[in-house]
Design an enzyme around this catalytic site. Structure first.
Site, mmCIF file in Angstrom:
data_model
loop_
_atom_site.group_PDB
_atom_site.id
_atom_site.type_symbol
_atom_site.label_atom_id
_atom_site.label_comp_id
_atom_site.label_asym_id
_atom_site.label_seq_id
_atom_site.Cartn_x
_atom_site.Cartn_y
_atom_site.Cartn_z
ATOM 1 N N SER A 43 34.450 50.626 12.414
ATOM 2 C CA SER A 43 35.015 49.556 13.246
ATOM 3 C C SER A 43 36.084 50.158 14.140
ATOM 4 O O SER A 43 37.074 50.717 13.655
ATOM 5 C CB SER A 43 35.640 48.477 12.365
ATOM 6 O OG SER A 43 36.508 47.680 13.151
ATOM 7 N N HIS A 68 30.766 49.464 15.159
ATOM 8 C CA HIS A 68 31.096 48.061 14.911
ATOM 9 C C HIS A 68 32.236 47.639 15.844
ATOM 10 O O HIS A 68 33.296 48.267 15.878
ATOM 11 C CB HIS A 68 31.518 47.906 13.450
ATOM 12 C CG HIS A 68 31.723 46.496 13.012
ATOM 13 N ND1 HIS A 68 30.696 45.650 12.651
ATOM 14 C CD2 HIS A 68 32.860 45.767 12.864
ATOM 15 C CE1 HIS A 68 31.178 44.480 12.281
ATOM 16 N NE2 HIS A 68 32.496 44.517 12.408
ATOM 17 N N ASP A 70 34.683 44.591 16.926
ATOM 18 C CA ASP A 70 35.244 43.325 16.456
ATOM 19 C C ASP A 70 35.812 42.527 17.624
ATOM 20 O O ASP A 70 36.776 42.945 18.262
ATOM 21 C CB ASP A 70 36.344 43.591 15.430
ATOM 22 C CG ASP A 70 35.773 44.048 14.098
ATOM 23 O OD1 ASP A 70 34.887 43.352 13.571
ATOM 24 O OD2 ASP A 70 36.194 45.109 13.598
ATOM 25 N N MET A 72 37.623 39.140 18.791
ATOM 26 C CA MET A 72 38.458 38.051 18.242
ATOM 27 C C MET A 72 39.089 37.268 19.385
ATOM 28 O O MET A 72 39.512 37.850 20.383
ATOM 29 C CB MET A 72 39.565 38.642 17.370
ATOM 30 C CG MET A 72 39.061 39.554 16.264
ATOM 31 S SD MET A 72 40.410 40.123 15.230
ATOM 32 C CE MET A 72 39.543 41.280 14.156
ATOM 33 N N HIS A 101 30.492 42.018 16.424
ATOM 34 C CA HIS A 101 30.840 40.991 15.441
ATOM 35 C C HIS A 101 31.711 39.953 16.148
ATOM 36 O O HIS A 101 32.875 40.216 16.450
ATOM 37 C CB HIS A 101 31.599 41.693 14.286
ATOM 38 C CG HIS A 101 32.143 40.773 13.248
ATOM 39 N ND1 HIS A 101 33.037 41.207 12.271
ATOM 40 C CD2 HIS A 101 31.955 39.453 13.001
ATOM 41 C CE1 HIS A 101 33.353 40.199 11.492
ATOM 42 N NE2 HIS A 101 32.724 39.119 11.912
ATOM 43 N N MET A 103 33.955 37.024 16.269
ATOM 44 C CA MET A 103 34.869 36.154 15.510
ATOM 45 C C MET A 103 35.506 35.202 16.515
ATOM 46 O O MET A 103 36.709 35.259 16.789
ATOM 47 C CB MET A 103 35.912 36.999 14.778
ATOM 48 C CG MET A 103 35.331 37.754 13.594
ATOM 49 S SD MET A 103 36.382 39.098 13.033
ATOM 50 C CE MET A 103 35.858 40.381 14.156
ATOM 51 N N MET A 172 31.663 39.107 4.769
ATOM 52 C CA MET A 172 33.065 39.492 4.962
ATOM 53 C C MET A 172 33.722 39.667 3.595
ATOM 54 O O MET A 172 33.713 38.757 2.769
ATOM 55 C CB MET A 172 33.822 38.413 5.752
ATOM 56 C CG MET A 172 33.470 38.312 7.217
ATOM 57 S SD MET A 172 33.552 39.871 8.139
ATOM 58 C CE MET A 172 35.264 40.353 7.901
ATOM 59 N N ASP A 210 31.861 44.053 5.334
ATOM 60 C CA ASP A 210 32.932 44.346 6.291
ATOM 61 C C ASP A 210 34.272 43.903 5.727
ATOM 62 O O ASP A 210 34.483 42.710 5.495
ATOM 63 C CB ASP A 210 32.617 43.578 7.593
ATOM 64 C CG ASP A 210 33.628 43.809 8.702
ATOM 65 O OD1 ASP A 210 34.552 44.621 8.527
ATOM 66 O OD2 ASP A 210 33.465 43.163 9.750
HETATM 67 C C1 DX5 Z 1 38.142 42.189 10.196
HETATM 68 C C2 DX5 Z 1 37.076 42.953 10.949
HETATM 69 C C3 DX5 Z 1 36.718 44.235 10.324
HETATM 70 C C4 DX5 Z 1 37.835 45.199 10.172
HETATM 71 C C5 DX5 Z 1 37.546 46.082 9.018
HETATM 72 O O1 DX5 Z 1 38.330 40.989 10.804
HETATM 73 O O2 DX5 Z 1 35.905 42.191 11.072
HETATM 74 O O3 DX5 Z 1 35.615 44.834 10.980
HETATM 75 O O4 DX5 Z 1 38.049 45.964 11.298
HETATM 76 O O5 DX5 Z 1 38.649 46.850 8.854
HETATM 77 P P1 DX5 Z 1 38.969 47.598 7.505
HETATM 78 O O6 DX5 Z 1 37.820 48.505 7.228
HETATM 79 O O7 DX5 Z 1 40.220 48.311 7.844
HETATM 80 O O8 DX5 Z 1 39.155 46.561 6.451
HETATM 81 ZN ZN ZN Z 2 34.004 43.214 11.757
#
Ligand code: DX5
Ligand code: ZN
Length: 260
Positions: A43, A68, A70, A72, A101, A103, A172, A210
């Site tokens: 990620s 990956h 993320d 948000m 991903h 969110m 998750m 994840d």
């Molecule tokens: C959290 C994300 C993850 C995050 C994982 O909201 O979806 O992808 O980056 O990070 P680690 O591996 O540090 O928990």
């Molecule tokens: Zn993620």
């Protein structure tokens, strides 16, 4: 510009698109034969964005076969990250499939833009859309691998009606929003339940996990049935991303040997 160098399969994007079994064809992974179904998806959330291309190159050298991303929005989760322009830049910089991903609330409004920007896989939270079936169809219509995501408090049974529509389910194992959080142990049982549901329904999705995936947690999620491992902090948090990725994949491989 990221380069997929000599230590990598000639086209990891094609390899991943064709299925993880392709990984076996490449000598680089010969020591990981029994973990052919395991993929590491670093990620970028925990990477140094000013050195993103270099960081990703190192993770690729360590065996990462997906990236990956993320996304948000500050509404669905209490944090804001990146949008389609960054995905478009990444698309030009790496051949790795981009695992986006989402969110975000109202994902249907943005799925086309992320697909156009170069996303290869798009996952949508079950909790973020009122018409999950429609959102998953939209991802498919845009030519991306289709994923559905569930938060730690969401039962896997809520996915029963869509498991035949998806290429992967993302479990998750932290509450989404931030990297570097503590792994929630109850996620392991959810992975096991998904394996059972997959067998019972005779469908073929892959299981991604994840959040909080690191050397001390990777074994249990792999033994439970996780096949795609997202790791941010454990790859980019400290030390060398290449070595970190190698160690994680090695631990995952060892866990596959302990699977019962
Ligand atoms: C959290 C994300 C993850 C995050 C994982 O909201 O979806 O992808 O980056 O990070 P680690 O591996 O540090 O928990
Ligand atoms: Zn993620």
């Amino acid at each position: 510009m990221l380069r997929v160098g000599g230590r990598q399969p000639p086209s990891p994007r094609a390899a991943a698109e064709a299925g993880a079994a392709c990984v076996l064809q490449f000598g680089e992974f010969s020591s990981l034969e029994s973990s052919a179904l395991i993929e590491l998806a670093p990620s970028i959330l925990s990477a140094d964005f000013a050195r993103l291309a270099d960081e990703v190159t190192l993770a690729v050298e360590g065996g990462a076969t997906l990236l990956h991303v993320d996304v948000m929005d500050g509404h669905f989760v209490p944090n804001i990250t990146i949008g389609p322009p960054v995905v478009a830049s990444l698309r030009k910089a790496t051949e790795l499939p981009l695992d986006v991903h989402l969110m975000i609330e109202n994902p249907d409004l943005y799925i086309p833009a992320f697909a156009d920007a170069g996303a290869d896989w798009i996952s949508v939270h079950q909790e973020a859309t009122r018409h999950l079936n429609r959102s998953l169809d939209l991802v498919r219509e845009h030519g991306c691998k289709v994923g559905v995501v569930i938060n730690p408090a969401t039962p896997v049974q809520t996915l029963g009606e869509v498991l035949d529509m998806v290429d992967f389910v993302l479990v998750m194992s932290v509450n989404p929003g931030f990297g570097g959080q503590k792994f929630i142990p109850g996620s392991v049982e959810k992975i096991r339940k998904l394996v059972t549901m997959r067998n019972a329904k005779g469908v073929n999705f892959r299981i991604e996990v994840d959040g909080g995936i690191a050397l001390d947690t990777v074994g249990e999620v792999v033994r439970a049935g996780a096949e795609i491992l997202v790791a941010g902090n454990a790859v980019f948090g400290r030390g060398n991303p290449k070595e970190n990725a190698e160690k994680l994949l090695k631990a995952a491989h060892e866990a596959t040997l302990q699977k019962v």
